[in-house]
Design a protein around this motif. Structure first.
Motif, PDB file in Angstrom:
ATOM      1  N   THR A   1     -65.642 -25.891  51.748  1.00 43.72           N
ATOM      2  CA  THR A   1     -64.302 -25.710  51.192  1.00 43.72           C
ATOM      3  C   THR A   1     -64.042 -24.228  50.978  1.00 43.72           C
ATOM      4  N   VAL A   2     -62.791 -23.872  50.999  1.00 50.62           N
ATOM      5  CA  VAL A   2     -62.380 -22.508  50.688  1.00 50.62           C
ATOM      6  C   VAL A   2     -61.270 -22.596  49.642  1.00 50.62           C
ATOM      7  N   GLU A   3     -61.402 -21.770  48.621  1.00 48.19           N
ATOM      8  CA  GLU A   3     -60.342 -21.654  47.623  1.00 48.19           C
ATOM      9  C   GLU A   3     -59.567 -20.392  47.957  1.00 48.19           C
ATOM     10  N   VAL A   4     -58.334 -20.537  48.355  1.00 48.14           N
ATOM     11  CA  VAL A   4     -57.529 -19.394  48.788  1.00 48.14           C
ATOM     12  C   VAL A   4     -57.140 -18.583  47.548  1.00 48.14           C
ATOM     13  N   THR A   5     -57.623 -17.341  47.506  1.00 44.70           N
ATOM     14  CA  THR A   5     -57.349 -16.470  46.363  1.00 44.70           C
ATOM     15  C   THR A   5     -56.422 -15.318  46.706  1.00 44.70           C
ATOM     16  N   ARG A   6     -56.325 -14.980  47.992  1.00 46.00           N
ATOM     17  CA  ARG A   6     -55.530 -13.821  48.378  1.00 46.00           C
ATOM     18  C   ARG A   6     -54.903 -14.050  49.741  1.00 46.00           C
ATOM     19  N   CYS A   7     -53.642 -13.699  49.867  1.00 42.72           N
ATOM     20  CA  CYS A   7     -52.939 -13.764  51.154  1.00 42.72           C
ATOM     21  C   CYS A   7     -52.284 -12.417  51.418  1.00 42.72           C
ATOM     22  N   ALA A   8     -52.493 -11.895  52.602  1.00 42.90           N
ATOM     23  CA  ALA A   8     -51.882 -10.628  52.997  1.00 42.90           C
ATOM     24  C   ALA A   8     -51.642 -10.672  54.498  1.00 42.90           C
ATOM     25  N   GLY A   9     -50.429 -10.373  54.881  1.00 41.71           N
ATOM     26  CA  GLY A   9     -50.096 -10.380  56.302  1.00 41.71           C
ATOM     27  C   GLY A   9     -50.184 -11.775  56.888  1.00 41.71           C
ATOM     28  N   ASP A  10     -50.987 -11.892  57.935  1.00 34.60           N
ATOM     29  CA  ASP A  10     -51.120 -13.171  58.640  1.00 34.60           C
ATOM     30  C   ASP A  10     -52.347 -13.960  58.231  1.00 34.60           C
ATOM     31  N   VAL A  11     -53.119 -13.483  57.257  1.00 34.87           N
ATOM     32  CA  VAL A  11     -54.349 -14.165  56.885  1.00 34.87           C
ATOM     33  C   VAL A  11     -54.444 -14.351  55.375  1.00 34.87           C
ATOM     34  N   CYS A  12     -55.194 -15.361  55.006  1.00 32.66           N
ATOM     35  CA  CYS A  12     -55.553 -15.601  53.611  1.00 32.66           C
ATOM     36  C   CYS A  12     -57.072 -15.596  53.534  1.00 32.66           C
ATOM     37  N   SER A  13     -57.590 -15.372  52.349  1.00 33.88           N
ATOM     38  CA  SER A  13     -59.034 -15.344  52.198  1.00 33.88           C
ATOM     39  C   SER A  13     -59.426 -15.913  50.850  1.00 33.88           C
ATOM     40  N   GLY A  14     -60.721 -16.207  50.733  1.00 32.80           N
ATOM     41  CA  GLY A  14     -61.254 -16.736  49.492  1.00 32.80           C
ATOM     42  C   GLY A  14     -62.710 -17.076  49.657  1.00 32.80           C
ATOM     43  N   PRO A  15     -63.367 -17.463  48.562  1.00 26.69           N
ATOM     44  CA  PRO A  15     -64.786 -17.804  48.632  1.00 26.69           C
ATOM     45  C   PRO A  15     -65.007 -19.150  49.324  1.00 26.69           C
ATOM     46  N   TYR A  16     -66.125 -19.231  50.039  1.00 27.57           N
ATOM     47  CA  TYR A  16     -66.486 -20.429  50.791  1.00 27.57           C
ATOM     48  C   TYR A  16     -67.637 -21.129  50.079  1.00 27.57           C
ATOM     49  N   THR A  17     -67.457 -22.428  49.839  1.00 27.31           N
ATOM     50  CA  THR A  17     -68.491 -23.258  49.226  1.00 27.31           C
ATOM     51  C   THR A  17     -68.964 -24.261  50.263  1.00 27.31           C
ATOM     52  N   PRO A  18     -70.257 -24.251  50.619  1.00 30.91           N
ATOM     53  CA  PRO A  18     -70.746 -25.150  51.676  1.00 30.91           C
ATOM     54  C   PRO A  18     -70.810 -26.607  51.225  1.00 30.91           C
ATOM     55  N   MET A  19     -70.605 -27.505  52.177  1.00 28.29           N
ATOM     56  CA  MET A  19     -70.731 -28.946  51.942  1.00 28.29           C
ATOM     57  C   MET A  19     -71.727 -29.578  52.914  1.00 28.29           C
ATOM     58  N   SER A  20     -72.065 -28.904  53.999  1.00 26.59           N
ATOM     59  CA  SER A  20     -72.970 -29.470  55.000  1.00 26.59           C
ATOM     60  C   SER A  20     -74.335 -28.809  54.894  1.00 26.59           C
ATOM     61  N   ALA A  21     -75.337 -29.520  55.392  1.00 29.51           N
ATOM     62  CA  ALA A  21     -76.696 -28.987  55.375  1.00 29.51           C
ATOM     63  C   ALA A  21     -76.787 -27.777  56.298  1.00 29.51           C
ATOM     64  N   GLY A  22     -77.446 -26.741  55.831  1.00 24.98           N
ATOM     65  CA  GLY A  22     -77.614 -25.546  56.644  1.00 24.98           C
ATOM     66  C   GLY A  22     -76.489 -24.544  56.516  1.00 24.98           C
ATOM     67  N   SER A  23     -75.435 -24.903  55.845  1.00 24.98           N
ATOM     68  CA  SER A  23     -74.311 -23.996  55.657  1.00 24.98           C
ATOM     69  C   SER A  23     -74.609 -23.065  54.490  1.00 24.98           C
ATOM     70  N   GLN A  24     -74.176 -21.822  54.590  1.00 23.40           N
ATOM     71  CA  GLN A  24     -74.429 -20.839  53.539  1.00 23.40           C
ATOM     72  C   GLN A  24     -73.141 -20.465  52.840  1.00 23.40           C
ATOM     73  N   ALA A  25     -73.240 -20.255  51.520  1.00 24.26           N
ATOM     74  CA  ALA A  25     -72.078 -19.814  50.748  1.00 24.26           C
ATOM     75  C   ALA A  25     -71.696 -18.401  51.181  1.00 24.26           C
ATOM     76  N   ARG A  26     -70.402 -18.130  51.178  1.00 24.26           N
ATOM     77  CA  ARG A  26     -69.911 -16.799  51.540  1.00 24.26           C
ATOM     78  C   ARG A  26     -68.947 -16.332  50.454  1.00 24.26           C
ATOM     79  N   ARG A  27     -69.003 -15.042  50.185  1.00 28.07           N
ATOM     80  CA  ARG A  27     -68.104 -14.493  49.162  1.00 28.07           C
ATOM     81  C   ARG A  27     -66.655 -14.555  49.615  1.00 28.07           C
TER      82      ARG A  27
END
Length: 175
Positions: A68-94
């Motif tokens: 999942t991603v919680e959208v915290t910031r939108c600028a221009g054509d993209v949005c961003s936010g922290p990534y929380t893994p739900m599948s095995a082998g997936s890594q959290a990303r800031r």
């Protein structure tokens, strides 16, 4: 051998000009059908090609990082936010990047799939699948006009129109 009925005042060359006229109309009709058929097929191929770039990540999720991603910031054509893994082998990303579209709003949390080898994510689930195929929906609508006008196949055009309209409507409702 067939003998053509002749009108007494009609010269023999008139019969040959009628058959050559019919032949030229047949060639023109074939050319129109071939050209418009090619255009319609190219439009549909372009729609699938444009959709597949995103749809492959959303539909073929086995072995891909999901979370999942919680959208915290939108600028221009993209949005961003922290990534929380739900599948095995997936890594959290800031921070991961998702395209800023009608399907993404600041402050919301979305289920996503990470594109391999990047920090880009695409929406997953039914909304993500339908949204990925929106270019194909537009191509179906455009191809229906070509099929109706260029090929004069009204039933096939209505089928293409209905399929494109259904796809776009379903994407609009789920997003």
């Amino acid at each position: 051998m067939r003998v053509w009925p002749m009108i007494p005042a009609m010269p023999v060359t008139a019969l040959s000009s009628v058959s050559s006229r019919q032949a030229s109309f047949a060639v023109l009709r074939f050319g129109r059908v071939a050209a418009m058929g090619t255009v319609a097929v190219l439009i549909l191929i372009a729609g699938v090609w444009a959709s597949w770039g995103t749809a492959q990540h959303v539909m073929l999720t086995k072995g891909r990082e999901q979370g999942t991603v919680e959208v915290t910031r939108c600028a221009g054509d993209v949005c961003s936010g922290p990534y929380t893994p739900m599948s095995a082998g997936s890594q959290a990303r800031r921070q991961v990047v998702i395209e800023d579209t009608v399907a993404v709003r600041k402050g919301e949390t979305y289920t996503v799939v990470v594109k391999p080898g990047s920090d880009d994510v695409v929406r997953s689930g039914p909304a993500g699948v339908l949204y990925a195929w929106v270019p194909l929906g537009g191509a179906l609508l455009l191809a229906s006009v070509v099929v109706a006008g260029g090929l004069r196949l009204s039933r096939a055009a209505w089928v293409l129109l209905a399929a494109g309209f259904a796809l776009l409507t379903a994407a609009f409702v789920t997003v």
